[in-house]
Design a protein around this motif. Structure first.
Motif, PDB file in Angstrom:
ATOM      1  N   PRO A   1       0.809  -1.221   0.000  1.00  0.00           N
ATOM      2  CA  PRO A   1       0.000   0.000   0.000  1.00  0.00           C
ATOM      3  C   PRO A   1       0.839   1.266   0.000  1.00  0.00           C
ATOM      4  O   PRO A   1       1.975   1.285   0.471  1.00  0.00           O
ATOM      5  N   VAL A   2       0.243   2.330  -0.523  1.00  0.00           N
ATOM      6  CA  VAL A   2       0.846   3.657  -0.486  1.00  0.00           C
ATOM      7  C   VAL A   2       0.670   4.221   0.924  1.00  0.00           C
ATOM      8  O   VAL A   2      -0.436   4.187   1.475  1.00  0.00           O
ATOM      9  N   PRO A   3       1.734   4.713   1.551  1.00  0.00           N
ATOM     10  CA  PRO A   3       1.582   5.289   2.899  1.00  0.00           C
ATOM     11  C   PRO A   3       0.560   6.416   2.927  1.00  0.00           C
ATOM     12  O   PRO A   3       0.381   7.133   1.931  1.00  0.00           O
TER      13      PRO A   3
ATOM     14  N   ALA B   1      -1.783  10.057  -8.955  1.00  0.00           N
ATOM     15  CA  ALA B   1      -1.580   8.647  -9.292  1.00  0.00           C
ATOM     16  C   ALA B   1      -0.382   8.451 -10.208  1.00  0.00           C
ATOM     17  O   ALA B   1       0.278   7.411 -10.162  1.00  0.00           O
ATOM     18  N   SER B   2      -0.072   9.466 -11.036  1.00  0.00           N
ATOM     19  CA  SER B   2       1.068   9.339 -11.944  1.00  0.00           C
ATOM     20  C   SER B   2       2.385   9.202 -11.190  1.00  0.00           C
ATOM     21  O   SER B   2       3.362   8.698 -11.740  1.00  0.00           O
ATOM     22  N   ALA B   3       2.426   9.642  -9.924  1.00  0.00           N
ATOM     23  CA  ALA B   3       3.652   9.514  -9.140  1.00  0.00           C
ATOM     24  C   ALA B   3       3.956   8.068  -8.791  1.00  0.00           C
ATOM     25  O   ALA B   3       5.070   7.757  -8.374  1.00  0.00           O
ATOM     26  N   PHE B   4       2.964   7.180  -8.958  1.00  0.00           N
ATOM     27  CA  PHE B   4       3.161   5.767  -8.633  1.00  0.00           C
ATOM     28  C   PHE B   4       2.934   4.877  -9.853  1.00  0.00           C
ATOM     29  O   PHE B   4       2.742   3.669  -9.714  1.00  0.00           O
TER      30      PHE B   4
ATOM     31  N   GLY C   1      -3.729   1.325  -3.230  1.00  0.00           N
ATOM     32  CA  GLY C   1      -4.240   2.231  -2.217  1.00  0.00           C
ATOM     33  C   GLY C   1      -3.904   3.677  -2.516  1.00  0.00           C
ATOM     34  O   GLY C   1      -3.252   4.000  -3.510  1.00  0.00           O
ATOM     35  N   GLY C   2      -4.360   4.574  -1.635  1.00  0.00           N
ATOM     36  CA  GLY C   2      -4.109   5.998  -1.860  1.00  0.00           C
ATOM     37  C   GLY C   2      -4.789   6.469  -3.132  1.00  0.00           C
ATOM     38  O   GLY C   2      -5.981   6.210  -3.342  1.00  0.00           O
ATOM     39  N   PRO C   3      -4.024   7.118  -4.054  1.00  0.00           N
ATOM     40  CA  PRO C   3      -4.640   7.568  -5.313  1.00  0.00           C
ATOM     41  C   PRO C   3      -4.817   6.438  -6.315  1.00  0.00           C
ATOM     42  O   PRO C   3      -5.405   6.652  -7.370  1.00  0.00           O
ATOM     43  N   LEU C   4      -4.306   5.228  -5.992  1.00  0.00           N
ATOM     44  CA  LEU C   4      -4.402   4.083  -6.884  1.00  0.00           C
ATOM     45  C   LEU C   4      -5.624   3.241  -6.523  1.00  0.00           C
ATOM     46  O   LEU C   4      -6.412   3.592  -5.648  1.00  0.00           O
ATOM     47  N   SER C   5      -5.779   2.146  -7.218  1.00  0.00           N
ATOM     48  CA  SER C   5      -6.899   1.253  -6.926  1.00  0.00           C
ATOM     49  C   SER C   5      -6.730   0.650  -5.537  1.00  0.00           C
ATOM     50  O   SER C   5      -5.603   0.470  -5.057  1.00  0.00           O
ATOM     51  N   PRO C   6      -7.836   0.335  -4.872  1.00  0.00           N
ATOM     52  CA  PRO C   6      -7.740  -0.197  -3.507  1.00  0.00           C
ATOM     53  C   PRO C   6      -6.954  -1.504  -3.459  1.00  0.00           C
ATOM     54  O   PRO C   6      -6.934  -2.281  -4.405  1.00  0.00           O
TER      55      PRO C   6
END
Length: 661
Positions: free
Chosen positions: A213-215, A223-226, A233-238
């Protein structure tokens, strides 16, 4: 009147004692300062011997403060900056070189060929605030001493081969505002307790082995940062956490299990059920497939029937396109609503797309307006037309003679009109006849980017455009082209060049014009000479693609940064221009990257980082292989980050960086 000798003598003695103390202190500190500068000089010479033998440093000079890329403090006592981006440095940095520059505040070694690990003694540079090592070949993990740089504010390690996990020791870098770790070989999970309260710019994309998961502290990042990682998680999919299966209780006394069947399955009943399920699923899938095929066939038949009806109606001039337009004719001052087919019935009509203009005009007034040529290309000639009395100023594109059927022309114009965006010049009207075809656009601002960069044909000198203005113009153009690409997989501009980028009056934005004209008339006009904007895989510019657009846009960015025109891009120019992608690669590899930039922006040292990032993006766009070029949506997003960074520095009015120590 005479003073008492005792009082005056006391004051003089006190002053003399103070002066002697200051002199003694200066004499005591002078050797130490000289020794520190001498140590810095020795460390720099050792650094050059190891990785930069081509650096033009005068080894006979007593002070390194005048060496290229070396900056000293105001007193000239210590080296506080070492900026050598794109300086052809190669090899591993040995210990005892950079680590001995203990007063260093800025270290920029971007876009070189440094290898090996990050110097283990870099932690000795306790004053370091800005560290840029992007685009090298550094490998291995981040050394522990690195996390002792408590004053560090900007860190760029992207584009290397750094491996290992992301250490929770990053929390010690509490002042960090920029952290770029993308395009490396990092692995493992991100520390759940990672907390960098001042972080503003962040990117960890293209590290495919990062998982978990993203902290929570990084969930606010885009989301582009990952991108292109296995994070969630975070700005990405759960994140999907598998539910553990509870262990089944063991019976107290159970008979031994029956022997396994000979076919290796767990039981005869399970095998039969599986077979039945597979058969049922196959039957359902077959029925669904039959239904889909039937539906598609019916739809295709309906479309063909509708097309035939529409074609017959158009040929009979009975029913035209349902798109509503406004028609202005020569013999009528009023306007009326009509269809495209009705507009086609009169060869002396100017067809307005949508509502009529605030100040109505017709074809006759347009043709009798004051006009001047502002651009010529293989698709046609563009005029700036000022209507009588200065009622309006428009740009009129006179297309090259092309035997395109009227119905096809109308349909394609309607498709162009549907592309409405603040960074696209809006199409307002058109005129069609067998021998003449005109497109009428709004006239935008200060003229074309080509005229501002290289001067107009009338002898006007180039305009003064600072880096921030150029970056904002690039961002506006990128957004316009990205919008065109977003209209469909085959939607593209087809003719990106600086003369088709119109700059606003404030010179802080732009609009793109001529989008889609290749699809409109390109197939019917002859080929012209090859220009430096054309992608290497393109043999026929009438067959445009999004990848070719990205290449052309990369050349446009190089033109913005270098101030040099591409090959065959200036009408009537005798010098022929420059093969910009090849020239820039040669300069970066063999000379000094700083010499790439136009002289008018090269002096803006506080934007050194942003210039290098935009140059890197431009070279990525101008890659020879189409599959290596980034999509325009990503190009626009990256330019937006660059513009934001430059504007922050402008707002704070700092000499070099936006964040004060």
């Amino acid at each position: 009147m005479r003073r008492a000798p005792g009082a005056g003598g006391g004051v003089s003695l006190a002053r003399l004692a103070a002066a002697l103390c200051c002199a003694a202190l200066a004499l005591a500190l002078a050797p130490r300062a000289a020794a520190d500068l001498a140590a810095d000089r020795a460390a720099l010479l050792a650094f050059r011997a190891a990785v930069g033998p081509r650096l033009p440093w005068d080894a006979s000079a007593a002070s390194p403060c005048g060496w290229r890329g070396v900056g000293c403090d105001a007193a000239g006592a210590r080296v506080v900056a070492l900026k050598l981006p794109g300086a052809s440095l190669a090899g591993a940095v040995p210990p005892g070189t950079l680590g001995n520059l203990t007063a260093l505040r800025t270290l920029s070694l971007r876009l070189n060929a440094l290898s090996g690990g990050i110097p283990a003694d870099i932690g000795a540079c306790a004053e370091l605030r800005y560290l840029y090592l992007r685009g090298n070949r550094l490998e291995g993990g981040i050394p522990e001493g690195f996390f002792g740089l408590s004053l560090l504010q900007r860190l760029d390690l992207s584009g290397n081969r750094i491996s290992g996990g992301v250490s929770p020791e990053f929390n010690k870098l509490a002042r960090l505002a920029t952290l770029y770790l993308e395009n490396n070989r990092l692995n493992g999970t991100l520390p759940s307790g990672l907390d960098l309260p001042k972080l503003q710019l962040f990117n960890m994309s293209d590290n495919g082995n990062l998982t978990g998961p993203v902290p929570a502290s990084l969930a606010r990042m885009p989301a582009s940062a990952f991108a292109r990682t296995a994070l969630c998680g975070g700005p990405l999919s759960p994140c999907t956490t598998p539910t553990p299966t509870p262990p089944s209780p063991s019976p107290p006394l159970s008979p031994p299990p029956p022997p396994a069947p000979a076919n290796g399955s767990k039981s005869g009943k399970l095998s039969t059920g599986a077979i039945a399920g597979i058969a049922a699923g196959a039957a359902v899938a077959f029925l669904v497939s039959i239904g889909v095929i039937f539906f598609l066939c019916c739809s295709r038949c309906r479309r063909r029937k509708a097309d035939r009806s529409a074609g017959m109606a158009a040929d009979a001039d009975a029913n035209g396109s349902p798109i509503s337009v406004t028609v202005a004719s020569m013999d009528k001052s009023a306007t009326k609503r009509s269809s495209h087919a009705q507009a086609a019935g009169n060869a002396k009509k100017l067809v307005f797309l949508g509502a009529a203009p605030d100040t109505p005009y017709d074809l006759e007034s347009l043709l009798h307006s004051s006009a001047e040529v502002i651009g010529k290309g293989w698709l046609g000639t563009t005029y700036r037309a000022t209507l009588e009395g200065g009622a309006a100023t428009v740009a009129v594109k006179r297309l090259r003679s092309a035997p395109i059927p009227e119905r096809e022309f109308r349909d394609r114009v309607a498709a162009l009109d549907a592309l409405r965006h603040e960074n696209l010049v809006p199409l307002r009207a058109y005129f069609y006849s067998r021998d003449e075809k005109l497109l009428v656009y709004d006239f935008v601002g200060a003229g074309s980017l080509c005229a501002l960069l290289h001067g107009s044909g009338g002898g006007a000198s180039p305009a003064r455009l600072d880096f921030t203005s150029r970056a904002r113009i690039a961002l506006a153009a990128a957004r316009g082209v990205a919008f065109v690409h977003g209209a469909g997989a085959r939607s593209c501009h087809g003719n990106i060049k600086s003369s088709n980028v119109l700059v606003t009056g404030a010179r802080d934005g732009a609009c793109v014009t001529d989008h889609g004209l290749v699809q409109l008339v390109g197939a019917h006009v002859p080929l012209k000479r090859v220009t430096g904007y054309r992608a290497p895989e393109v043999t026929d510019p009438r067959r445009a693609s999004q990848e070719a657009d990205v290449y052309s846009f990369g050349v446009l960015l190089l033109e913005l940064l270098t101030g040099k025109p591409p090959v065959n891009s200036l009408p009537g120019s005798g010098d022929g221009g420059v093969d910009l992608p090849r020239w820039v690669r040669t300069v970066v590899q063999e000379e000094w990257t700083a010499e790439v930039f136009d002289a008018s922006i090269a002096v803006e040292e506080r934007f050194d980082e942003e210039m290098m990032r935009l140059l890197q993006l431009a070279t990525e766009c101008a890659e020879d292989r189409p599959d290596r070029r980034p999509p325009m949506a990503e190009v626009a997003a990256r330019i937006e980050h660059i513009v934001d960074s430059a504007l922050r520095k402008t707002d704070t009015d700092d000499d070099f960086h936006s964040i004060s120590p």
